[in-house]
Design a protein around this motif. Structure first.
Motif, PDB file in Angstrom:
ATOM      1  N   ARG A  75       0.825  -1.212   0.000  1.00 44.29           N
ATOM      2  CA  ARG A  75       0.000   0.000   0.000  1.00 44.29           C
ATOM      3  C   ARG A  75       0.863   1.269   0.000  1.00 44.29           C
ATOM      4  NH1 ARG A  75      -4.942   0.353   4.091  1.00 44.29           N
ATOM      5  NH2 ARG A  75      -5.603  -1.256   2.592  1.00 44.29           N
ATOM      6  N   ASN A  76       1.934   1.286   0.811  1.00 46.84           N
ATOM      7  CA  ASN A  76       2.722   2.522   0.915  1.00 46.84           C
ATOM      8  C   ASN A  76       3.989   2.506   0.067  1.00 46.84           C
ATOM      9  OD1 ASN A  76       4.680   1.022   2.286  1.00 46.84           O
ATOM     10  ND2 ASN A  76       4.074   1.751   4.313  1.00 46.84           N
ATOM     11  N   LEU A  77       4.216   1.407  -0.636  1.00 47.99           N
ATOM     12  CA  LEU A  77       5.449   1.267  -1.409  1.00 47.99           C
ATOM     13  C   LEU A  77       5.642   2.385  -2.441  1.00 47.99           C
ATOM     14  CD1 LEU A  77       6.924  -2.053  -2.680  1.00 47.99           C
ATOM     15  CD2 LEU A  77       6.790  -0.118  -4.211  1.00 47.99           C
ATOM     16  N   PRO A  78       4.626   2.751  -3.230  1.00 43.44           N
ATOM     17  CA  PRO A  78       4.869   3.784  -4.251  1.00 43.44           C
ATOM     18  C   PRO A  78       5.383   5.103  -3.683  1.00 43.44           C
ATOM     19  CG  PRO A  78       2.823   2.635  -4.707  1.00 43.44           C
ATOM     20  CD  PRO A  78       3.265   2.204  -3.354  1.00 43.44           C
ATOM     21  N   ARG A  79       4.847   5.544  -2.555  1.00 40.89           N
ATOM     22  CA  ARG A  79       5.296   6.822  -2.007  1.00 40.89           C
ATOM     23  C   ARG A  79       6.614   6.687  -1.256  1.00 40.89           C
ATOM     24  NH1 ARG A  79       4.150   7.180   3.478  1.00 40.89           N
ATOM     25  NH2 ARG A  79       2.531   5.768   4.273  1.00 40.89           N
ATOM     26  N   ILE A  81       9.244   5.088  -2.546  1.00 38.41           N
ATOM     27  CA  ILE A  81      10.315   5.190  -3.542  1.00 38.41           C
ATOM     28  C   ILE A  81      10.720   6.655  -3.672  1.00 38.41           C
ATOM     29  CG2 ILE A  81      10.929   4.893  -5.968  1.00 38.41           C
ATOM     30  CD1 ILE A  81       9.100   2.486  -6.042  1.00 38.41           C
ATOM     31  N   GLY A  82      12.013   6.901  -3.516  1.00 39.38           N
ATOM     32  CA  GLY A  82      12.489   8.275  -3.555  1.00 39.38           C
ATOM     33  C   GLY A  82      12.188   9.049  -2.289  1.00 39.38           C
ATOM     34  N   GLY A  83      11.902   8.344  -1.206  1.00 36.53           N
ATOM     35  CA  GLY A  83      11.523   9.006   0.039  1.00 36.53           C
ATOM     36  C   GLY A  83      12.656   9.668   0.784  1.00 36.53           C
ATOM     37  N   GLY A  84      13.911   9.423   0.353  1.00 34.93           N
ATOM     38  CA  GLY A  84      15.041  10.104   0.946  1.00 34.93           C
ATOM     39  C   GLY A  84      15.613   9.403   2.156  1.00 34.93           C
ATOM     40  N   ARG A  85      16.469  10.156   2.872  1.00 35.16           N
ATOM     41  CA  ARG A  85      17.200   9.578   3.999  1.00 35.16           C
ATOM     42  C   ARG A  85      16.272   8.973   5.043  1.00 35.16           C
ATOM     43  NH1 ARG A  85      22.313  12.479   6.864  1.00 35.16           N
ATOM     44  NH2 ARG A  85      23.221  11.746   4.903  1.00 35.16           N
ATOM     45  N   GLY A  86      15.101   9.560   5.229  1.00 38.20           N
ATOM     46  CA  GLY A  86      14.181   9.053   6.240  1.00 38.20           C
ATOM     47  C   GLY A  86      13.653   7.666   5.951  1.00 38.20           C
ATOM     48  N   ARG A  87      13.794   7.175   4.709  1.00 39.10           N
ATOM     49  CA  ARG A  87      13.301   5.839   4.378  1.00 39.10           C
ATOM     50  C   ARG A  87      14.428   4.823   4.180  1.00 39.10           C
ATOM     51  NH1 ARG A  87       7.762   5.824   3.629  1.00 39.10           N
ATOM     52  NH2 ARG A  87       8.136   3.718   4.383  1.00 39.10           N
ATOM     53  N   LEU A  88      15.680   5.218   4.429  1.00 38.62           N
ATOM     54  CA  LEU A  88      16.801   4.294   4.216  1.00 38.62           C
ATOM     55  C   LEU A  88      16.673   3.039   5.080  1.00 38.62           C
ATOM     56  CD1 LEU A  88      19.819   6.769   3.988  1.00 38.62           C
ATOM     57  CD2 LEU A  88      18.934   5.324   2.147  1.00 38.62           C
ATOM     58  N   GLY A  89      16.351   3.211   6.351  1.00 37.36           N
ATOM     59  CA  GLY A  89      16.203   2.055   7.228  1.00 37.36           C
ATOM     60  C   GLY A  89      15.038   1.175   6.821  1.00 37.36           C
ATOM     61  N   ALA A 160      15.890   7.273  -5.208  1.00 36.75           N
ATOM     62  CA  ALA A 160      15.509   7.292  -6.628  1.00 36.75           C
ATOM     63  C   ALA A 160      15.161   8.709  -7.068  1.00 36.75           C
ATOM     64  CB  ALA A 160      14.329   6.357  -6.865  1.00 36.75           C
ATOM     65  N   ASN A 161      15.718   9.103  -8.200  1.00 37.40           N
ATOM     66  CA  ASN A 161      15.569  10.487  -8.665  1.00 37.40           C
ATOM     67  C   ASN A 161      15.494  10.483 -10.187  1.00 37.40           C
ATOM     68  OD1 ASN A 161      15.460  13.275  -8.531  1.00 37.40           O
ATOM     69  ND2 ASN A 161      17.680  13.520  -8.511  1.00 37.40           N
ATOM     70  N   PRO A 162      14.339  10.782 -10.770  1.00 36.16           N
ATOM     71  CA  PRO A 162      14.215  10.731 -12.234  1.00 36.16           C
ATOM     72  C   PRO A 162      14.987  11.859 -12.909  1.00 36.16           C
ATOM     73  CG  PRO A 162      12.208  11.581 -11.246  1.00 36.16           C
ATOM     74  CD  PRO A 162      13.070  11.122 -10.110  1.00 36.16           C
ATOM     75  N   ILE A 163      15.387  11.615 -14.144  1.00 39.59           N
ATOM     76  CA  ILE A 163      16.110  12.603 -14.942  1.00 39.59           C
ATOM     77  C   ILE A 163      15.093  13.400 -15.754  1.00 39.59           C
ATOM     78  CG2 ILE A 163      17.848  12.937 -16.749  1.00 39.59           C
ATOM     79  CD1 ILE A 163      18.915  10.123 -15.931  1.00 39.59           C
TER      80      ILE A 163
END
Length: 357
Positions: A75-79, A81-89, A160-163
């Motif tokens: 459910r929360n996977l899409p948001r 992705i690319g969540g930054g340092r707070g989602r590394l763990g 993740a960071n799109p070009i």
């Protein structure tokens, strides 16, 4: 100790640390943890005995792996992705479970197409770390080596960071010619995310990416990647002064993708070329200087009886993680092409990049 023993011991120490360090609270202007990538190179190049003292110094710069805060679910996977340092763990825990429960190659194949659009994650370090992990797994399939792949995928997913305005190749130029046609940002200031943000309005940006010739078939993809790595490596020799560290990745990122291809289905090879080509072009546009340095002022290739061994020894003596990784790629290019400028480019990196004390 065996080569795999050296590497597994290094992974054990490094997996307690996060994939990036420094910068502000959100990780802006931070640095990627190169420990696992440099460790893989040192062991593969026969310098496993130097790995422990190298790690003793390098680990003092790193921070602990962040704790998981919110479990990643469908459910929360899409948001996430690319969540930054707070989602590394969170991502590290997620991929750790995935690879513990399923074959690592299956996890890689599932996630590769999802992560490709964000290939500039951590200035391409997510893809590079994955590439080094996959190469290591060709020799070492231990549980901890598989977990190194989980750490690489987690970093890529979190950062993740799109070009902007990414465009696939559909032209006629070979990689060296296509690289020469990449326009440069007039304002090459700020963080990589800020520079990437300016690409959407850069005149000629989509056309320059499209000028590269596409692969004729899947078997043509490794050849094009080899040519791209070669072109970026020798181009570094005369243009590294623009940004000695960032421009290293114009060569090491496509080399990492090429090393990952054998673990991927062939239908993913062409999209992989497209993604990493746009990433290389983006770094060139954002960091490469318009004017090359005069060749007469640059290093000459080493004249030792064994120039490859000499160059690897010099990189190990230098000790900087970027120099070690770039030298590994430059040696690959030299051994494949015989181009002495590839060796000279590695010396240029050693000349410009000094290790942190």
């Amino acid at each position: 100790m065996t080569a795999t023993g050296y590497l597994d011991e290094a992974y054990d120490r490094l997996h307690r640390t996060g994939p990036e360090f420094g910068g502000d609270r959100d990780g802006n202007n931070g640095l990627a943890n190169h420990g696992p990538m440099a460790a893989e190179v040192l062991v593969r190049r026969g310098h496993g005995a130097q790995l422990e003292p190298w790690l003793d110094r390098y680990l003092t710069r790193l921070i602990e792996l962040p704790d998981a805060r919110e479990e990643i679910t469908r459910r929360n996977l899409p948001r996430a992705i690319g969540g930054g340092r707070g989602r590394l763990g969170d991502w590290t825990a997620y991929f750790g479970r995935q690879i513990a429960e399923r074959p690592w190659a299956e996890v890689l194949r599932e996630w590769w197409p999802t992560l490709l659009p964000g290939i500039t994650a951590g200035a391409t370090h997510g893809a590079i770390r994955v590439g080094h992990a996959v190469r290591a797994l060709g020799e070492d399939s231990s549980a901890i080596a598989q977990q190194e792949l989980a750490h690489g995928l987690a970093f890529w997913a979190a950062r993740a960071n799109p070009i902007p305005a990414a465009t696939g190749p559909r032209g006629t130029l070979d990689p060296a010619e296509a690289l020469a046609g990449i326009p440069h940002l007039a304002d090459q200031s700020g963080l990589i995310a800020q520079r990437l943000g300016r690409l959407a309005t850069l005149h000629g940006w989509p056309e320059a990416q499209a000028a590269l010739r596409p692969a004729a078939d899947p078997d043509d993809v490794p050849r094009l990647l080899d040519d791209l790595v070669h072109a970026a490596t020798v181009r570094y020799l005369r243009r590294a002064h623009g940004s000695p560290i960032l421009l290293v990745h114009t060569a090491t990122a496509p080399n990492a993708v090429k090393n990952t291809l054998p673990a991927l289905p062939r239908e993913l090879w062409a999209p992989s070329l497209t993604a990493v080509w746009s990433a290389v072009a983006a770094v060139v546009a954002g960091y490469e200087p318009a004017d090359p340095a005069p060749r007469a002022e640059l290093p000459e290739p080493p004249r030792a009886d064994d120039p490859v061994a000499d160059l690897i020894d010099r990189a190990v003596d230098n000790g900087d993680e970027h120099v070690i990784k770039f030298t590994d790629t430059a040696v690959d290019v030299y051994e494949r092409t015989g181009d002495p400028d590839a060796l000279a480019a590695a010396l240029r990196a050693r000349e410009l990049i000094r290790p942190e004390v």
